[in-house]
Design an enzyme around this catalytic site. Structure first.
Site, PDB file in Angstrom:
ATOM      1  N   ASP A  89     -11.624 -43.648 -29.819  1.00  0.00           N
ATOM      2  CA  ASP A  89     -12.654 -44.417 -29.577  1.00  0.00           C
ATOM      3  C   ASP A  89     -13.953 -43.678 -29.743  1.00  0.00           C
ATOM      4  O   ASP A  89     -14.191 -42.467 -29.692  1.00  0.00           O
ATOM      5  CB  ASP A  89     -12.635 -45.068 -28.227  1.00  0.00           C
ATOM      6  CG  ASP A  89     -11.917 -44.496 -27.258  1.00  0.00           C
ATOM      7  OD1 ASP A  89     -12.444 -43.088 -27.201  1.00  0.00           O
ATOM      8  OD2 ASP A  89     -11.584 -44.769 -26.188  1.00  0.00           O
TER       9      ASP A  89
ATOM     10  N   ASP B 255      -8.515 -49.118 -14.311  1.00  0.00           N
ATOM     11  CA  ASP B 255      -8.135 -50.772 -14.571  1.00  0.00           C
ATOM     12  C   ASP B 255      -7.036 -50.849 -15.458  1.00  0.00           C
ATOM     13  O   ASP B 255      -6.460 -51.754 -16.097  1.00  0.00           O
ATOM     14  CB  ASP B 255      -9.331 -51.549 -15.191  1.00  0.00           C
ATOM     15  CG  ASP B 255      -9.906 -50.939 -16.490  1.00  0.00           C
ATOM     16  OD1 ASP B 255      -9.313 -50.006 -17.079  1.00  0.00           O
ATOM     17  OD2 ASP B 255     -10.921 -51.578 -16.986  1.00  0.00           O
TER      18      ASP B 255
ATOM     19  N   HIS C  27      -7.000 -49.408 -18.649  1.00  0.00           N
ATOM     20  CA  HIS C  27      -7.062 -49.453 -19.877  1.00  0.00           C
ATOM     21  C   HIS C  27      -6.643 -48.246 -20.815  1.00  0.00           C
ATOM     22  O   HIS C  27      -6.425 -47.042 -20.071  1.00  0.00           O
ATOM     23  CB  HIS C  27      -8.672 -49.513 -20.189  1.00  0.00           C
ATOM     24  CG  HIS C  27      -9.545 -48.488 -19.898  1.00  0.00           C
ATOM     25  ND1 HIS C  27     -10.700 -48.757 -19.015  1.00  0.00           N
ATOM     26  CD2 HIS C  27      -9.524 -47.112 -20.211  1.00  0.00           C
ATOM     27  CE1 HIS C  27     -11.175 -47.571 -18.959  1.00  0.00           C
ATOM     28  NE2 HIS C  27     -10.577 -46.675 -19.762  1.00  0.00           N
TER      29      HIS C  27
END
Ligand code: F6R
Length: 255
Positions: free
Chosen positions: A67, A136, A138
């Protein structure tokens, strides 16, 4: 799913480095998927040491990062381009054309994402994907959602991710709100996956990812469906599974 337990962050990084090193030694033309963040820093340091010791050669390796923040230029010290050069690429024998990271300043996000997925396919797919884990759940920047995202795409970051990543920026306000990320499908197509998690803050997410339901609200849970995942945890990250006496853990930790 294989779980390897390590007492410390350093030990987790060392074991991960052996796995990546074996991949490179057994296939010097490997395609690696890379992550950023705090978790893989120790791994990169160990791979650099192995390179300097003459034990690893990166000249045939191709890499694709998971990313990049939308809107950050390659020169920005907060970009993942900068992070990768600073923490890894500039210390090993890899030329610029060997590594790939989505371009955060692209004017055509859709096209950039499409071309990124195509470049991965043209390279023959990812042989070994390294992943960190968000608190969370991800992976990459695939945030909890109502469905699993497919290919590389633009993501709106969750407040918890923005807050967690603010430590890398001068202020919370400067953390970009969007990122380009490989999708779940892109990640799941990797032949092998190496998931690293360190510290008690990841214990809940690890427990849910490895033992909970496979649901898009916990993106890493999809890894339960991948045929070749190795997960290296340090004591903190394994603490919730350990407390539950989970039988996925190697015996000495649960007896
Ligand atoms: C980074 C990435 C993220 C991180 C995750 C954990 O390229 O894809 O999914 O792996 O946010 O970050 P750290 O390692 O900083 O806890």
């Amino acid at each position: 799913m294989r779980i390897v337990l390590s007492d410390t962050y350093r030990d987790m990084s060392r074991r991960a480095a052996y796995i990546v090193a074996s991949q490179i030694i057994l296939n010097p033309r490997s395609v690696l998927g890379l992550a950023t963040g705090d978790t893989p820093l120790g791994l990169y340091r160990m791979l650099i040491s192995m390179y300097w010791a003459g034990d690893l050669d990166f000249s045939g390796i191709t890499t694709f990062n998971l990313d990049e923040y939308h809107g950050l230029s390659e020169e920005s010290p907060y970009s993942y381009h900068f992070y990768m050069k600073q923490n890894f690429f500039q210390h090993i024998n890899m030329k610029e054309e060997q590594w790939h990271i989505p371009r955060g300043t692209t004017e055509n996000v859709e096209e950039e994402c499409r071309l990124y997925d195509r470049a991965i396919e043209n390279a023959g797919g990812i042989d070994l994907q390294i992943l960190g884990l968000g608190v969370d759940g991800h992976i990459g920047f695939n945030e909890p959602d109502e469905k699993f995202e497919g290919g590389t795409h633009l993501v709106e970051l969750q407040e918890s991710t923005i807050r967690a990543n603010a430590r890398f920026f001068p202020s919370l306000e400067e953390v970009p709100r969007f990122a380009l990320s490989m999708g779940i499908k892109t990640i799941m197509k990797a032949k092998k996956i190496l998931l690293l998690a360190s510290g008690a803050s990841k214990a809940g997410a690890i427990y849910e990812a490895l033992r909970g339901e496979v649901i898009p609200e916990l993106p890493a849970s999809i890894l339960q469906l991948h045929p070749d995942v190795t997960c290296i945890l340090d004591k903190g990250a394994a603490s919730r599974m350990e407390a539950a006496g989970d039988d996925l853990l190697p015996k000495k930790y649960t007896s």
